[in-house]
Motif scaffolding. Structure first.
Motif, short mmCIF file in Angstrom:
data_model
loop_
_atom_site.label_atom_id
_atom_site.label_comp_id
_atom_site.label_asym_id
_atom_site.label_seq_id
_atom_site.Cartn_x
_atom_site.Cartn_y
_atom_site.Cartn_z
N PHE A 107 30.88 39.11 -26.56
CA PHE A 107 30.07 40.08 -27.30
C PHE A 107 30.72 40.55 -28.59
CE2 PHE A 107 32.81 42.20 -24.26
CZ PHE A 107 33.44 43.16 -25.02
N VAL A 108 32.01 40.33 -28.76
CA VAL A 108 32.77 40.98 -29.84
C VAL A 108 32.22 40.65 -31.23
CG1 VAL A 108 35.03 41.15 -30.98
CG2 VAL A 108 34.88 41.24 -28.49
N ASN A 109 32.11 39.38 -31.56
CA ASN A 109 31.69 39.01 -32.91
C ASN A 109 30.26 39.45 -33.20
OD1 ASN A 109 32.09 37.68 -35.51
ND2 ASN A 109 30.62 36.19 -34.75
N THR A 110 29.36 39.23 -32.25
CA THR A 110 27.96 39.60 -32.49
C THR A 110 27.81 41.10 -32.70
OG1 THR A 110 27.26 37.74 -31.12
CG2 THR A 110 25.61 39.42 -31.59
N GLU A 111 28.48 41.89 -31.87
CA GLU A 111 28.36 43.34 -32.03
C GLU A 111 29.01 43.82 -33.32
OE1 GLU A 111 29.17 47.56 -29.71
OE2 GLU A 111 29.05 45.71 -28.53
N ALA A 112 30.14 43.21 -33.69
CA ALA A 112 30.78 43.59 -34.96
C ALA A 112 29.85 43.31 -36.13
CB ALA A 112 32.10 42.83 -35.13
N LYS A 113 29.23 42.13 -36.14
CA LYS A 113 28.32 41.79 -37.24
C LYS A 113 27.10 42.71 -37.25
CE LYS A 113 30.45 38.13 -39.00
NZ LYS A 113 31.67 38.07 -38.23
N TYR A 114 26.58 43.01 -36.07
CA TYR A 114 25.43 43.92 -35.96
C TYR A 114 25.76 45.29 -36.55
CZ TYR A 114 21.68 46.69 -33.83
OH TYR A 114 20.62 47.55 -33.62
N ARG A 141 29.61 28.57 -38.74
CA ARG A 141 28.30 28.30 -39.34
C ARG A 141 27.18 28.58 -38.34
NH1 ARG A 141 28.74 22.71 -42.79
NH2 ARG A 141 26.56 23.25 -43.20
N SER A 142 27.36 28.12 -37.11
CA SER A 142 26.35 28.34 -36.07
C SER A 142 26.19 29.82 -35.76
CB SER A 142 26.73 27.57 -34.79
OG SER A 142 26.71 26.20 -35.02
N ALA A 143 27.31 30.53 -35.69
CA ALA A 143 27.26 31.97 -35.37
C ALA A 143 26.52 32.75 -36.46
CB ALA A 143 28.67 32.52 -35.20
N ILE A 144 26.74 32.39 -37.71
CA ILE A 144 26.06 33.09 -38.82
C ILE A 144 24.56 32.80 -38.78
CG2 ILE A 144 25.87 33.26 -41.33
CD1 ILE A 144 28.94 32.60 -41.41
N TRP A 179 16.24 42.35 -42.96
CA TRP A 179 17.05 43.10 -42.01
C TRP A 179 16.24 43.72 -40.87
CZ3 TRP A 179 20.80 43.61 -39.04
CH2 TRP A 179 21.17 44.82 -38.46
N PRO A 180 15.10 44.41 -41.10
CA PRO A 180 14.41 45.05 -39.96
C PRO A 180 14.05 44.07 -38.83
CG PRO A 180 13.63 45.99 -42.00
CD PRO A 180 14.49 44.81 -42.38
N PRO A 181 13.44 42.90 -39.12
CA PRO A 181 13.16 41.99 -37.99
C PRO A 181 14.41 41.39 -37.37
CG PRO A 181 12.44 40.99 -40.09
CD PRO A 181 12.81 42.41 -40.38
N ILE A 182 15.46 41.15 -38.18
CA ILE A 182 16.71 40.65 -37.62
C ILE A 182 17.33 41.70 -36.72
CG2 ILE A 182 19.12 40.09 -38.23
CD1 ILE A 182 17.99 38.51 -40.64
N LYS A 183 17.34 42.95 -37.18
CA LYS A 183 17.88 44.05 -36.37
C LYS A 183 17.15 44.14 -35.03
CE LYS A 183 18.60 49.04 -36.30
NZ LYS A 183 18.42 50.33 -37.01
N LYS A 184 15.83 44.08 -35.08
CA LYS A 184 15.02 44.19 -33.86
C LYS A 184 15.34 43.04 -32.90
CE LYS A 184 10.15 44.85 -32.51
NZ LYS A 184 9.94 43.79 -31.53
N ALA A 185 15.43 41.82 -33.42
CA ALA A 185 15.71 40.66 -32.57
C ALA A 185 17.09 40.74 -31.95
CB ALA A 185 15.57 39.37 -33.39
N LEU A 186 18.09 41.14 -32.73
CA LEU A 186 19.45 41.27 -32.20
C LEU A 186 19.54 42.40 -31.18
CD1 LEU A 186 21.57 40.79 -35.45
CD2 LEU A 186 21.40 39.19 -33.53
N ALA A 187 18.88 43.52 -31.48
CA ALA A 187 18.91 44.66 -30.57
C ALA A 187 18.32 44.31 -29.22
CB ALA A 187 18.18 45.85 -31.18
#
Length: 195
Positions: A107-114, A141-144, A179-187
């Motif tokens: 979870f570390v990288n994804t949460e940090a980026k979020y 590259r895949s993570a981004i 950002w808003p749809p990306i935020k929603k999808a990640l959340a």
């Protein structure tokens, strides 16, 4: 340096200072990350310069450097930063990210980026956030791309690596309306709704 803490569900991003020297070396030792061919991670010989460069950038107003800590234990597991901060054009880059080997693909990288994207778009009012990684770093590259960023292209010979290799870099970005749809999808995917 004013201490800044961005608190997430499982991690915190704390302002990097000289007191983090030993903890950063310990985190980088987990996997001997300084031997990776596609990034620059400090070791005992380079840590002082690494911290000084980050803090000089902070003084200049172009860098906000962080250590990444596990919220529950306080264990420092890596580092990341906002850099290339351009207030006039309301843009910055998220980069210089590295994470101890045993905490990669958690979870570390994804949460940090979020947390960083949320801060960049919602607190700093950025209109553009970019990411740059080595052309040969497939994991990065895949993570981004998984974050929802768009690949913009390859910058040839963007930098010279410590071993002398001329690095081609891949540039990605997220712009304000994305950002808003990306935020929603990640959340929803990672249960960040209450952050």
């Amino acid at each position: 340096m004013n201490q800044m803490i961005i608190t997430g569900k499982k991690i915190t991003l704390n302002s990097l200072t000289a007191v983090h020297k030993a903890a950063l070396i310990k985190a980088a030792s987990d996997g001997q990350l300084w031997d990776l061919p596609f990034t620059v991670v400090p070791n005992e010989q380079t840590i002082d310069d690494y911290i000084a460069t980050a803090l000089n950038g902070y003084t200049d107003g172009t860098v906000l450097p962080f250590v990444i800590a596990i919220k529950e234990s306080g264990l420092i597991v890596g580092s990341t930063r906002f850099w290339k901060i351009d207030p006039k054009n309301r843009s910055l880059e998220i980069g210089h990210t590295w994470i101890a080997s045993s905490w990669q693909q958690t979870f570390v990288n994804t949460e940090a980026k979020y947390l960083m994207l949320m801060y960049a778009f919602e607190e700093l009012k950025c209109i553009r956030v970019q990411f740059t990684t080595d052309e040969i770093n497939e994991k990065s590259r895949s993570a981004i791309l998984r974050l929802g960023a768009k690949e913009e292209g390859i910058i040839r010979y963007e930098r010279i690596m410590p071993n002398g290799r001329k690095r081609n870099s891949v540039r990605f970005s997220i712009i304000e309306e994305e950002w808003p749809p990306i935020k929603k999808a990640l959340a929803e995917k990672y249960d960040f709704q209450n952050l």
